[in-house]
Design an enzyme around this catalytic site. Structure first.
Site, short mmCIF file in Angstrom:
data_model
loop_
_atom_site.label_atom_id
_atom_site.label_comp_id
_atom_site.label_asym_id
_atom_site.label_seq_id
_atom_site.Cartn_x
_atom_site.Cartn_y
_atom_site.Cartn_z
N HIS A 112 0.83 -1.22 0.00
CA HIS A 112 0.00 0.00 0.00
C HIS A 112 0.86 1.26 0.00
CE1 HIS A 112 0.53 -0.19 4.42
NE2 HIS A 112 0.50 1.13 4.29
N SER A 156 44.21 -8.74 11.81
CA SER A 156 44.10 -8.04 10.51
C SER A 156 42.80 -8.42 9.82
CB SER A 156 45.27 -8.42 9.60
OG SER A 156 46.48 -8.09 10.25
N ASP A 214 -0.45 -7.62 1.60
CA ASP A 214 0.08 -6.26 1.53
C ASP A 214 1.61 -6.24 1.63
OD1 ASP A 214 -0.22 -3.23 3.55
OD2 ASP A 214 0.34 -3.55 1.45
C1 LIG Z 1 50.23 -13.34 7.12
C2 LIG Z 1 50.03 -12.37 8.24
C3 LIG Z 1 49.47 -13.05 9.48
C4 LIG Z 1 51.40 -11.75 8.62
C5 LIG Z 1 51.19 -10.72 9.72
O1 LIG Z 1 50.25 -10.00 9.67
N1 LIG Z 1 52.10 -10.71 10.74
C6 LIG Z 1 52.00 -9.87 11.85
C7 LIG Z 1 53.02 -10.02 12.78
C8 LIG Z 1 53.00 -9.24 13.94
C9 LIG Z 1 51.97 -8.32 14.16
C10 LIG Z 1 50.94 -8.19 13.20
C11 LIG Z 1 49.85 -7.22 13.42
C12 LIG Z 1 48.56 -7.49 12.93
C13 LIG Z 1 47.53 -6.57 13.15
C14 LIG Z 1 47.78 -5.37 13.83
C15 LIG Z 1 49.08 -5.10 14.27
C16 LIG Z 1 49.34 -3.80 14.92
N2 LIG Z 1 49.31 -3.82 16.34
C17 LIG Z 1 50.10 -6.03 14.09
C18 LIG Z 1 50.98 -8.98 12.06
#
Ligand SMILES: CC(C)CC(=O)Nc1cccc(-c2cccc(CN)c2)c1
Length: 222
Positions: A41, A173, A89
């Site tokens: 609606h 990461s 609806d």
């Molecule tokens: C293939 C990958 C796992 C290689 C790698 O990333 N190594 C690695 C080693 C030490 C610290 C970090 C790391 C990550 C995320 C944030 C940070 C910053 N504090 C450091 C990352």
């Protein structure tokens, strides 16, 4: 009756606003990638005009980092819906590529954001089985770029958080940095050290990349 409550911002990322010429007409909600469900609606007074769908908003008017206005590719009322009763609806809308990108604004320094991950949790490099979370304040780009910190390597497409004591580390990461309920950054390894206050944690900011993200998603969706 209960007094109406203001919703907590951004806790309902599925929530949609169906709009015509920038005016909110009806609600809706994301039920699948690119598909919003609403009520048939809602098209009664649109005389054939096609909605735009606002996602990621709390305020209808204020600029917000992850607010996105999407064009509607298809607007499909349930075949049984009609203007005489409330039967069937339902309205399905397929949202297209976003027609406008949010303003690319830095998160204010000292904003406390949170990051989670299964990355290593202590100096012994212990890898946890369960998800850990961490609250960290945003560090200004100027401080983060100081000669004794990341020495002018932090671009406007990156952001930092204080790494004194508690910090991200290997395995974190790729995770999101969430500020006020909004994903503002993606953990990057930076100098690959952890817990060193001279090496603040670095994140790729998301706002500068929304066009690229949308492009990839749209291409993948085709
Ligand atoms: C293939 C990958 C796992 C290689 C790698 O990333 N190594 C690695 C080693 C030490 C610290 C970090 C790391 C990550 C995320 C944030 C940070 C910053 N504090 C450091 C990352």
């Amino acid at each position: 009756t209960q007094p109406l409550l203001l919703a907590k911002p951004h806790l309902r990322p599925y929530m949609a606003s169906l709009q015509l010429d920038g005016q909110h007409i009806c609600g809706g909600f994301l039920i699948a990638k690119q598909w919003v469900l609403s009520a048939a609606h809602c098209t009664e007074e649109t005389d054939g005009k096609i909605f735009q769908v606002l996602l990621g908003a709390h305020s209808l008017t204020e600029p917000e980092p992850h607010k996105r206005l999407y064009r509607v590719r298809a607007q499909i009322p349930h075949p049984g819906s009609n203007i005489h009763n409330n039967k069937d609806d339902l309205l399905l809308l397929q949202v297209g590529p976003s027609s406008r990108h949010p303003p690319d604004r830095d998160v204010a320094p000292d904003t406390v954001c949170e990051v989670a991950g299964w990355g290593t949790i202590n100096h012994s490099g212990r890898r946890p089985d369960k998800l850990y979370q961490l609250e960290r304040p945003v560090l200004s780009r100027d401080v983060c770029n100081h000669r004794t910190r990341h020495d002018h390597t932090i671009t406007e497409k990156m952001m930092c958080t204080d790494s004194r004591r508690k910090d991200t580390c290997k395995g974190d990461s790729g995770g999101p940095l969430v500020c006020n309920g909004v994903a503002e950054g993606v953990v990057t390894a930076g100098s690959r050290v952890c817990g060193n206050y001279k090496k603040p944690a670095i994140y790729t900011r998301i706002a500068p990349y929304t066009a690229w993200i949308d492009g990839v998603i749209a291409a993948g969706a085709a």
